[in-house]
Design a protein around this motif. Structure first.
Motif, mmCIF file in Angstrom:
data_model
loop_
_atom_site.group_PDB
_atom_site.id
_atom_site.type_symbol
_atom_site.label_atom_id
_atom_site.label_comp_id
_atom_site.label_asym_id
_atom_site.label_seq_id
_atom_site.Cartn_x
_atom_site.Cartn_y
_atom_site.Cartn_z
ATOM 1 N N GLN A 249 23.188 41.477 47.761
ATOM 2 C CA GLN A 249 23.417 41.040 46.390
ATOM 3 C C GLN A 249 22.201 40.242 45.938
ATOM 4 O O GLN A 249 21.392 39.811 46.745
ATOM 5 N N SER A 250 22.090 40.019 44.629
ATOM 6 C CA SER A 250 20.932 39.263 44.165
ATOM 7 C C SER A 250 21.070 37.796 44.558
ATOM 8 O O SER A 250 20.192 37.235 45.168
ATOM 9 N N GLY A 251 22.181 37.170 44.191
ATOM 10 C CA GLY A 251 22.528 35.855 44.690
ATOM 11 C C GLY A 251 21.597 34.712 44.365
ATOM 12 O O GLY A 251 21.724 33.638 44.929
ATOM 13 N N ALA A 252 20.611 34.902 43.489
ATOM 14 C CA ALA A 252 19.599 33.871 43.294
ATOM 15 C C ALA A 252 19.764 33.122 41.973
ATOM 16 O O ALA A 252 19.317 31.982 41.859
ATOM 17 N N GLY A 253 20.356 33.736 40.966
ATOM 18 C CA GLY A 253 20.357 33.157 39.635
ATOM 19 C C GLY A 253 21.541 32.249 39.366
ATOM 20 O O GLY A 253 22.498 32.168 40.131
ATOM 21 N N ARG A 254 21.466 31.598 38.226
ATOM 22 C CA ARG A 254 22.528 30.664 37.832
ATOM 23 C C ARG A 254 23.604 31.346 37.005
ATOM 24 O O ARG A 254 24.710 30.815 36.865
ATOM 25 N N ARG A 256 26.324 34.051 36.560
ATOM 26 C CA ARG A 256 27.109 34.807 37.531
ATOM 27 C C ARG A 256 27.722 36.058 36.893
ATOM 28 O O ARG A 256 28.446 35.965 35.899
ATOM 29 N N ARG A 275 20.419 43.122 39.044
ATOM 30 C CA ARG A 275 20.099 42.655 40.396
ATOM 31 C C ARG A 275 18.663 42.109 40.450
ATOM 32 O O ARG A 275 18.372 41.167 41.184
ATOM 33 N N GLU A 279 17.320 35.271 37.102
ATOM 34 C CA GLU A 279 18.288 34.249 36.690
ATOM 35 C C GLU A 279 19.726 34.743 36.750
ATOM 36 O O GLU A 279 20.637 34.058 36.286
ATOM 37 N N VAL A 280 19.924 35.933 37.329
ATOM 38 C CA VAL A 280 21.263 36.510 37.432
ATOM 39 C C VAL A 280 21.698 36.554 38.890
ATOM 40 O O VAL A 280 20.936 36.958 39.777
ATOM 41 N N ASP A 281 22.916 36.146 39.132
ATOM 42 C CA ASP A 281 23.558 36.259 40.443
ATOM 43 C C ASP A 281 24.584 37.388 40.332
ATOM 44 O O ASP A 281 25.670 37.196 39.795
ATOM 45 N N ARG A 283 27.128 40.210 41.915
ATOM 46 C CA ARG A 283 27.917 40.458 43.123
ATOM 47 C C ARG A 283 28.938 41.567 42.875
ATOM 48 O O ARG A 283 29.635 41.561 41.856
#
Length: 488
Positions: A249-254, A256, A275, A279-281, A283
């Motif tokens: 998953q990208s999991g890095a951004g704020r 969701r 992904r 700034e996008v998480d 999932r």
């Protein structure tokens, strides 16, 4: 001026010891390397089983991997590049697409009997490509060692034998057991099939090549065939997946974003741009997993809308969506996901299964009827809720109507498309690939509540990744140049 190097054969087939060994990537890399020399090259996959597909300029449907390979070759994707596409609609049945158009829905046994007809389509497409291009790079499917599928095979050695082309065999060392995979595959082939394998490619290697060399020497002595190249494990590639949802998953951004991983999810490549956004998480939420809080929920496309609606209810998504909207969240539905957002989905003709009607989530004021005719079209237009361009493609069997259509999501060639709820919390559209347009991606994220000046250009990311895999595959290309000439 020196002449561009030429491969000693017109057609080369890339087969793998397993599914996901890297066949698609190797074909894409070779297509890009050949295009760099000025050669006119076409990708080709006789038979593909995938729910990720693309619409071609000639108004048909092919596997998404072949569309990516066409981009690597710098040519327009065409239905001849994937003449047989199987889109599973259940564990035992699939929609059979021939030359870009739906031919029938068949179970596995019926399709096995149909294979001689499918092979005629495969050979017709190959003949046209062979006459129009300097080279054809062919991708196999799964593994040629699947004994139960050898009869009437059109996807691997059955095709290679029919057109008399050389084959390279790719094995994924990251899975482990790479030497057993290669030697075991050879043991399952006939003498003539083994003879047409001109060498091996070890894929996804990481570590000290010196520690691998004794194994490579053993393999060449054991088989009498060369290891043409050892390709590195490459991180951070932005390439369309053929079918399986990527585990990472990208999991890095704020911001969701969550997407239910439907049993029959289609075109999940729609979310690759999200992904990639820093700034996008993003999932994917699978079966039995808790549904976490999010800023945006996206219901994806589906090959079996009513079946996946039932699955979503079993997993508790109706309650989660109501809670999400109550706290001010936004929802987007794409294609089948758009249909699910409405009041109901009717299937009077049994397009996806037994005839009947399923209640939708009632979040947007539309009703949908599934139809036998599939709409396949590439589109361009403007967002109805922002000053931004949008582009994408439609692949769907169904028509949606209702008051919410008076509040469209987009305008395509001046015609309203999609729908928005009156409270602006829910948006639905039939457009796949809409996040690939940087303007539309930014506009949709702003609509969903994300304030950011960051832009992502998926087309540029794909080009960079195609060049990266081509650079990494240069040793393979050089080894192929040194092979003796073949009839094809």
């Amino acid at each position: 001026m020196n002449a561009a190097p030429k491969l000693p054969f017109h057609t080369l087939m890339v087969q793998g010891t397993t599914s996901d060994a890297g066949k698609s990537t190797v074909v894409a890399a070779l297509c890009r390397l050949l295009a760099r020399t000025g050669a006119k090259v076409a990708p080709f996959k006789p038979q593909n089983m995938a729910l990720n597909s693309a619409v071609t300029a000639d108004g048909g449907e092919i596997g998404r991997a072949q569309a990516l390979q066409a981009q690597a070759a710098r040519v327009a994707p065409h239905t001849d590049m994937n003449p047989v596409l199987l889109k599973p609609s259940s564990d035992i049945g699939a929609q059979v697409i021939i030359h870009g158009r739906v031919r029938a829905d068949m179970n596995a046994r019926d399709y096995h009997r149909y294979k001689p007809v499918a092979m005629e389509a495969v050979l017709a497409s190959y003949s046209r490509l062979r006459g129009a291009y300097d080279h054809v790079m062919v991708e196999g499917a799964g593994s040629p060692a699947e004994i139960n599928l050898r009869d009437r095979d059109i996807a691997n050695m059955g095709f290679a034998e029919a057109v008399d082309c050389p084959v390279i065999l790719v094995a994924d060392i990251d899975r482990g057991g790479v030497f057993a995979h290669i030697v075991g595959t050879l043991a399952c082939l006939s003498e003539s099939e083994r003879a047409r394998i001109v060498g091996f490619v070890i894929n996804r290697f990481r570590g000290d090549i010196g520690l691998l060399e004794p194994g490579l020497d053993w393999l060449e002595r054991q088989t009498g065939k060369p290891v043409l190249a050892v390709l590195p494990y490459m991180h951070g590639l932005f390439l369309d997946a053929e079918d399986a949802i990527q585990a990472a998953q990208s999991g890095a951004g704020r911001f969701r974003v969550i997407v239910p991983a439907l049993p029959r999810i289609s075109n999940h490549t729609d979310f690759d741009a999200l992904r990639a956004h820093p700034e996008v998480d993003l999932r994917f939420i699978g079966p039995g997993q808790p549904i976490p809080p999010a800023d945006l929920v996206i219901l994806p496309g589906s090959k079996n809308t009513r079946g996946d609606l039932a699955w979503l209810r079993e997993q508790g998504w109706p309650q989660a969506l109501r809670r999400h909207l109550r706290y001010g969240g936004r929802v987007i539905g794409i294609c089948g996901g758009f249909q699910m957002l409405g009041r109901g989905v009717a299937d009077p003709h049994g397009v996806e299964g037994p005839p009947g009607t399923s209640d939708g989530f009632g979040l947007i004021d539309i009703d949908t009827e599934l139809t036998r005719d599939k709409r396949l079209v590439q589109v361009q237009g403007r967002c109805a809720f922002a000053d931004a361009a949008v582009s994408g493609y439609e692949i769907h069997m169904g028509v949606s109507r209702g008051p919410a259509m008076a509040r469209p999501a987009f305008h395509i060639a001046g015609v309203p498309e999609g729908a928005r709820s009156e409270d602006e919390q829910v948006l639905g559209t039939y457009l796949h690939g809409l996040f690939d347009n940087p303007q539309a991606l930014s506009a949709l994220l702003r609509w969903a509540g994300m304030e950011s000046d960051t832009t992502v250009d998926p087309a540029a990311l794909r080009e960079q990744s195609l060049d990266r895999i081509a650079d990494a595959a240069q040793p393979l290309f050089d080894a192929l140049l040194r092979l003796p000439s073949a009839s094809t």
